[in-house]
Write an enzyme that holds these catalytic residues in place. Sequence first.
Site, PDB file in Angstrom:
ATOM      1  N   TYR A 103       0.835  -1.190   0.000  1.00 42.30           N
ATOM      2  CA  TYR A 103       0.000   0.000   0.000  1.00 42.30           C
ATOM      3  C   TYR A 103       0.880   1.254   0.000  1.00 42.30           C
ATOM      4  CZ  TYR A 103      -3.429   3.418   1.511  1.00 42.30           C
ATOM      5  OH  TYR A 103      -4.227   4.526   1.594  1.00 42.30           O
ATOM      6  N   LYS A 200     -11.966  -0.157   4.829  1.00 37.24           N
ATOM      7  CA  LYS A 200     -12.269  -0.943   3.626  1.00 37.24           C
ATOM      8  C   LYS A 200     -13.340  -1.988   3.931  1.00 37.24           C
ATOM      9  CE  LYS A 200      -8.900   1.683   2.305  1.00 37.24           C
ATOM     10  NZ  LYS A 200      -7.494   1.293   2.302  1.00 37.24           N
TER      11      LYS A 200
HETATM   12  C1  PLP Z   1      -6.262   1.841   2.784  1.00 36.12           C
HETATM   13  C2  PLP Z   1      -5.180   0.941   3.194  1.00 36.12           C
HETATM   14  C3  PLP Z   1      -4.319   1.274   4.247  1.00 36.12           C
HETATM   15  C4  PLP Z   1      -4.398   2.594   4.985  1.00 36.12           C
HETATM   16  O1  PLP Z   1      -5.569   2.716   5.717  1.00 36.12           O
HETATM   17  P1  PLP Z   1      -6.329   4.098   5.993  1.00 36.12           P
HETATM   18  O2  PLP Z   1      -7.532   3.677   6.731  1.00 36.12           O
HETATM   19  O3  PLP Z   1      -6.597   4.721   4.658  1.00 36.12           O
HETATM   20  O4  PLP Z   1      -5.391   4.936   6.808  1.00 36.12           O
HETATM   21  C5  PLP Z   1      -3.337   0.354   4.604  1.00 36.12           C
HETATM   22  N1  PLP Z   1      -3.209  -0.827   3.962  1.00 36.12           N
HETATM   23  C6  PLP Z   1      -4.016  -1.169   2.935  1.00 36.12           C
HETATM   24  C7  PLP Z   1      -3.811  -2.479   2.256  1.00 36.12           C
HETATM   25  C8  PLP Z   1      -5.022  -0.303   2.516  1.00 36.12           C
HETATM   26  O5  PLP Z   1      -5.799  -0.645   1.486  1.00 36.12           O
END
Ligand code: PLP
Length: 384
Positions: A103, A200
């Site tokens: 990420y 997510k």
């Molecule tokens: C979105 C995401 C993050 C970061 O998370 P946030 O809630 O946006 O701070 C970390 N790892 C993965 C795989 C992600 O998709």
Amino acid sequence: MDDKKLKFNSKTIHGGQQPDAAYGAVMPPIYQTSTYAQSTPGSHKGYEYSRSANPTRTALEKSLASIENGTYGLAFASGLAAIDAIIKLLNPGDEVLSTNDLYGGSYRLFRQVFEKFGIKFTFIGMQDAEKIEGYISDKTRLIWVETPTNPMMNIIDIEAVSVIARKHKILLAVDNTFATPYLQTPLDLGADIVMHSATKYLGGHSDVVVGALVVKDKELATRLYFIQNASGAVCGPMDSFLVLRGIKTLHVRMQRHCENGKAIAEYLAQHPKIEKVYWPGFKDQANHDIAKHQMNDFGGMISFVPKGGSYEDAINIAEKLRVFTLAESLGGVESLVGHPASMTHASIPKEEREKSGVVDALIRLSVGIEDEADLIADLEQALV
Ligand SMILES: *Cc1c(COP(=O)(O)O)cnc(C)c1O
């Protein structure tokens, strides 16, 4: 009720949850308060200040621990705040081995925030777990794994990495955002820390930004709790409530994400205008056997490259899609399309990103839970 005995599909709903003590509310109330009355100094009902603890956040933290088969959960203001807390376990001079296809925000946090405090990060391909050992030094303190990776859907063998980590007494942390505990539970595979962007799939409705950590070990939990409280990037009560509500339907949503993901991966794979589809469910995808072993299904994240496609072709396709919304993020009920080269991975130099397969024409889909026929019809009209 002994939550540990429940099956996953029941843990999402009941794990760590009890009707509220005051009135029996089935959903925990949103305790929108910063502080709590004390009868005499130091005498309270378990809560004194909401950075340290808040009952709605506690409910979420217990649910997180339950669904990841852990013992302690910690909820943060974002996924990156959760990662930030893990790195703060380390000291200047310590070294971290990280997945190279990860990420973008994690990469930025490691390189641009923590390197200047004297922590060294080495980014390596981890698809061949045995090779990791060659990079370990006597200063290595943490191995950072993301699987499946973003956006190339590479699979890393968590169990094999955990054997190496244990042998060298190194912590293993796994970013489980893409898979969710519906598909894989890293603590059961030997990881020490599971991390989530609950923004997510756990939240699941694209309405909140939250992060999470889950561990089994009490001492590690105490150290992380100290950092959570001392640094203060906690998850608020309203956001805790939203993620808790999301988790209750995680298994139902994930089942449909996986079904739709499979249908779309197979549709794209047979399409004459498509060059390559990346999805862990394909038998010819690297490490498919490991995916089959450590995951219960293959998820709804897919990347693909149109034949002879350019940067502009990819943007054209992304813009033509109507049911898929062009947006950052993933894991919500609605289908999203992204163009890594211009969006999530734009900050990585072209040669760098192409080395890991993120070519200009690569398109990433977060397949939602709409009707499969509508999603396929949408792709059909965009690919003419
Ligand atoms: C979105 C995401 C993050 C970061 O998370 P946030 O809630 O946006 O701070 C970390 N790892 C993965 C795989 C992600 O998709």
